[in-house]
Design a protein around this motif. Structure first.
Motif, PDB file in Angstrom:
ATOM      1  N   ASP A 138       0.837  -1.203   0.000  1.00  0.00           N
ATOM      2  CA  ASP A 138       0.000   0.000   0.000  1.00  0.00           C
ATOM      3  C   ASP A 138       0.868   1.248   0.000  1.00  0.00           C
ATOM      4  O   ASP A 138       0.552   2.251  -0.666  1.00  0.00           O
ATOM      5  N   VAL A 139       1.974   1.230   0.761  1.00  0.00           N
ATOM      6  CA  VAL A 139       2.893   2.378   0.764  1.00  0.00           C
ATOM      7  C   VAL A 139       3.459   2.615  -0.636  1.00  0.00           C
ATOM      8  O   VAL A 139       3.541   3.749  -1.106  1.00  0.00           O
ATOM      9  N   ARG A 191      14.614   0.879  14.708  1.00  0.00           N
ATOM     10  CA  ARG A 191      13.869   2.031  15.195  1.00  0.00           C
ATOM     11  C   ARG A 191      14.505   3.332  14.713  1.00  0.00           C
ATOM     12  O   ARG A 191      13.800   4.292  14.346  1.00  0.00           O
ATOM     13  N   PHE A 192      15.830   3.394  14.704  1.00  0.00           N
ATOM     14  CA  PHE A 192      16.486   4.608  14.224  1.00  0.00           C
ATOM     15  C   PHE A 192      16.172   4.853  12.743  1.00  0.00           C
ATOM     16  O   PHE A 192      15.934   5.989  12.313  1.00  0.00           O
ATOM     17  N   ALA A 193      16.190   3.760  11.952  1.00  0.00           N
ATOM     18  CA  ALA A 193      15.869   3.902  10.522  1.00  0.00           C
ATOM     19  C   ALA A 193      14.443   4.397  10.342  1.00  0.00           C
ATOM     20  O   ALA A 193      14.171   5.261   9.503  1.00  0.00           O
ATOM     21  N   PHE A 194      13.497   3.871  11.164  1.00  0.00           N
ATOM     22  CA  PHE A 194      12.106   4.312  11.028  1.00  0.00           C
ATOM     23  C   PHE A 194      11.961   5.755  11.489  1.00  0.00           C
ATOM     24  O   PHE A 194      11.153   6.515  10.929  1.00  0.00           O
ATOM     25  N   ASP A 195      12.724   6.168  12.511  1.00  0.00           N
ATOM     26  CA  ASP A 195      12.682   7.566  12.943  1.00  0.00           C
ATOM     27  C   ASP A 195      13.148   8.491  11.828  1.00  0.00           C
ATOM     28  O   ASP A 195      12.628   9.610  11.663  1.00  0.00           O
ATOM     29  N   GLU A 196      14.150   8.058  11.038  1.00  0.00           N
ATOM     30  CA  GLU A 196      14.599   8.871   9.905  1.00  0.00           C
ATOM     31  C   GLU A 196      13.512   8.981   8.849  1.00  0.00           C
ATOM     32  O   GLU A 196      13.306  10.048   8.253  1.00  0.00           O
ATOM     33  N   VAL A 197      12.767   7.892   8.621  1.00  0.00           N
ATOM     34  CA  VAL A 197      11.643   7.942   7.673  1.00  0.00           C
ATOM     35  C   VAL A 197      10.619   8.960   8.164  1.00  0.00           C
ATOM     36  O   VAL A 197      10.140   9.813   7.412  1.00  0.00           O
ATOM     37  N   TRP A 248      12.864   5.247   3.627  1.00  0.00           N
ATOM     38  CA  TRP A 248      11.936   4.108   3.765  1.00  0.00           C
ATOM     39  C   TRP A 248      12.578   2.824   3.251  1.00  0.00           C
ATOM     40  O   TRP A 248      12.450   1.765   3.865  1.00  0.00           O
ATOM     41  N   GLU A 249      13.282   2.883   2.137  1.00  0.00           N
ATOM     42  CA  GLU A 249      13.937   1.691   1.596  1.00  0.00           C
ATOM     43  C   GLU A 249      15.036   1.206   2.550  1.00  0.00           C
ATOM     44  O   GLU A 249      15.236   0.005   2.732  1.00  0.00           O
ATOM     45  N   GLN A 299      12.610  16.273  -4.794  1.00  0.00           N
ATOM     46  CA  GLN A 299      13.803  15.891  -4.047  1.00  0.00           C
ATOM     47  C   GLN A 299      13.453  15.493  -2.613  1.00  0.00           C
ATOM     48  O   GLN A 299      13.961  14.502  -2.081  1.00  0.00           O
ATOM     49  N   ARG A 300      12.555  16.271  -1.957  1.00  0.00           N
ATOM     50  CA  ARG A 300      12.163  15.944  -0.578  1.00  0.00           C
ATOM     51  C   ARG A 300      11.488  14.586  -0.509  1.00  0.00           C
ATOM     52  O   ARG A 300      11.772  13.786   0.386  1.00  0.00           O
ATOM     53  N   PHE A 301      10.588  14.330  -1.457  1.00  0.00           N
ATOM     54  CA  PHE A 301       9.876  13.042  -1.411  1.00  0.00           C
ATOM     55  C   PHE A 301      10.835  11.898  -1.733  1.00  0.00           C
ATOM     56  O   PHE A 301      10.728  10.801  -1.164  1.00  0.00           O
ATOM     57  N   ALA A 302      11.800  12.110  -2.634  1.00  0.00           N
ATOM     58  CA  ALA A 302      12.774  11.064  -2.952  1.00  0.00           C
ATOM     59  C   ALA A 302      13.632  10.731  -1.733  1.00  0.00           C
ATOM     60  O   ALA A 302      13.937   9.568  -1.476  1.00  0.00           O
ATOM     61  N   GLU A 303      14.029  11.759  -0.951  1.00  0.00           N
ATOM     62  CA  GLU A 303      14.795  11.489   0.271  1.00  0.00           C
ATOM     63  C   GLU A 303      13.990  10.676   1.278  1.00  0.00           C
ATOM     64  O   GLU A 303      14.506   9.773   1.929  1.00  0.00           O
TER      65      GLU A 303
END
Length: 551
Positions: free
Chosen positions: A94-95, A153-159, A122-123, A113-117
């Motif tokens: 869905d994402v 958790r750190f990766a998800f916080d960056e997302v 997310w990847e 650019q913002r959405f690509a970052e």
């Protein structure tokens, strides 16, 4: 002023009307410009900013839902885990679908650019998830918890941070559009009201010099203007049409009335836009409440996992305690056999001496029997106390009594093995807020290690010392054995690590569990090589009244 007196009333009225028309034209142009600005800002608000905020919020919610399902999957028993993983993968799809749909509508390079970052973050988070899932069968509960609460958790916080930055960008755009529309409308209102009052004053000045023959039409026009100013948009100056001055004035009044009608329509449209914006804000608040509820559920799941982990730690400590009891049982049984044999012999002799009438010898034998029974009672009482089930409840523990109990449990080894035990007690009793059985378990492990380490040492000695220093209770167990090899010292407290042989060597959990027990009560257990050789174990605990808060 003669030249002014020669100007006819018609000419004066023409001049007045010309000035009035100029003012009204400025009003119209200002209104048109204001309406165009408001229309453009409204289009930006509803066609660009708010849909983008809604789409990014939906993507953020679906990402959070996917993470919640993934965490729930790794905590689900293996038999039911596949279904939960499938649900998490559907949210991941869905994402992808929402992201593709949103990215197709992007035209601005900054937005792209913002959405690509955000999608790159997310990847990266999905890669961390795949790594956890790949190694899920080989990881322990603690390792899984560390990965979920650490890199994942750190990766998800960056997302979340990237998505929030994009949402903040669109919110700022929406705020700018709304502020621009309001500011333009207010500026146009001020200008139009200023021009309107200027025209009104100009016309009132020339009405004074108008001939009485046109007074009634002027009064009618004035009354119409008053009612328009009061908000009545149904009034009209019909019947005053014509090509003369009065007709043109009436036409100007009609233009002004139409302008006010248009202005009222624009105001109503802006009010509706504000109402819709409030609805959007309420919808966003509802989404945030749902996300907050999901986070609360995740917190409860983590609390349940912590409770399960604590229960497992308690059971592991109990298992190690039983293992120590098993290792002690053979020696204690041997130590009890000797008093029992002596009891049998003394009892038989007492009967015979009683028959011979030698009461003094009988009394001496019975006193020896009493002493042996007391010795056996003390030993079995301490073994029973050591073996009793405990949940780790805190109590006031005397370190000196704990040392005595541990040495009593290991008395059979002291009789059979040549190691000499020296005690260096504190001048005053030392009390800690812990659990007596747990502290004795630590001491039995440390003294047993000293026996094992000095088995091949001539003149083996172990020194047990305890004292108070800076609000802490410090207990050391040092021996004159071979000490630690460098590679062993770094792994001495690892679970399942042991340097003993497989036969009777235990599971390698004694020191690891002892260190965990010390941490539970706000202290620590460390190992080091002694200054004169051998090994030194140091148990550091807070004194009563200065203990750390329970974990």
């Amino acid at each position: 002023m003669n030249w002014f007196s020669n100007v006819t009333i018609r000419a004066r009225l023409i001049v007045a009307m010309a000035l009035s028309l100029l003012l009204l034209t400025a009003v119209g142009l200002s209104s048109l410009q204001a309406l165009a600005t408001v229309d453009r800002a409204t289009k930006d608000l509803y066609a660009r900013w708010l849909p983008s905020v809604h789409a990014l919020s939906e993507i953020k919610y679906v990402m959070a839902s996917h993470r919640l399902r993934f965490i729930r999957a790794i905590l689900t028993p293996e038999a039911d885990r596949a279904a939960v993983f499938d649900a998490a993968e559907r949210r991941r799809d869905d994402v992808a679908e929402l992201s593709e749909r949103f990215s197709k509508g992007l035209t601005d390079p900054v937005e792209t650019q913002r959405f690509a970052e955000a999608m790159a973050a997310w990847e990266a988070y999905l890669a961390a998830e795949r790594e956890i899932r790949t190694d899920l069968g080989t990881l322990s509960a603690a390792q899984i918890s560390a990965l979920v609460n650490g890199p994942s958790r750190f990766a998800f916080d960056e997302v979340n941070a990237a998505i929030n930055q994009a949402i903040a960008f669109y919110n700022a755009g929406a705020d700018r559009s709304g502020a621009e529309a309001v500011a333009t409308f207010q500026q146009a209102m001020r200008l139009n009201l200023t021009l309107f009052f200027c025209a009104l004053v100009l016309m009132a000045a020339f009405v004074v010099i108008v001939v009485r023959s046109i007074g009634r039409p002027i009064e009618r026009i004035t009354e119409t203007m008053r009612r328009l100013a009061d908000g009545d948009r149904t009034v009209s100056v019909a019947g005053l049409e014509g090509s003369n001055e009065i007709g043109r004035m009436a036409a100007a009044v009609d233009v002004f009335r139409n302008y006010l009608v248009e202005r009222d329509a624009a105001r109503q449209a802006l009010e509706r836009a504000y109402e819709n914006l409030e609805d959007k804000v309420e919808a966003r608040n509802s989404e945030l409440r749902i996300a907050n509820a999901a986070l609360q559920a995740e917190v409860e799941e983590r609390a349940q996992a912590n409770r399960q982990l604590k229960s497992m730690q308690e059971e592991l400590i109990r298992t190690e305690n039983l293992a120590v009891i098993g290792q002690l049982s053979a020696g204690i049984a041997h130590e009890l056999n000797q008093p029992l044999a002596a009891l049998s012999t003394l009892s038989e002799n007492a009967v015979r001496f009683l028959d011979l009438g030698d009461e003094a010898t009988v009394r001496g034998n019975l006193e020896r029997v009493v002493r042996l029974v007391d010795r056996m009672g003390i030993l079995t009482s301490r073994l029973r106390s050591f073996a009793r089930r405990t949940g780790g409840e805190r109590e006031v523990v005397d370190l000196g009594r704990s040392v005595e109990s541990a040495l009593a449990l290991l008395g059979h080894r002291h009789d059979r093995e040549p190691m000499k035990i020296l005690l260096e007690p504190s001048e005053a009793p030392i009390h800690v807020h812990a659990n007596a059985v747990r502290i004795e378990q630590i001491l039995v492990n440390l003294v047993s290690n000293a026996f094992d380490a000095t088995r091949a040492t001539s003149g083996a000695v172990a020194v047990i010392a305890w004292t108070a220093r800076d609000g802490r209770a410090i207990l050391t167990v040092r021996d004159n054995g071979p000490g630690f090899a460098p590679d062993i010292l770094t792994r001495i407290f690892e679970p399942f690590f042991t340097t003993k042989g497989k036969a009777g060597g235990g599971l390698g959990l004694g020191l690891a569990i002892s260190a965990d027990i010390a941490r539970i009560y706000g202290g620590s257990l460390t190992a080091a090589d002694g200054p004169q050789g051998g090994a030194v174990f140091t148990l550091d605990l807070p004194l009563c009244g200065e203990e750390a808060p329970p974990e």
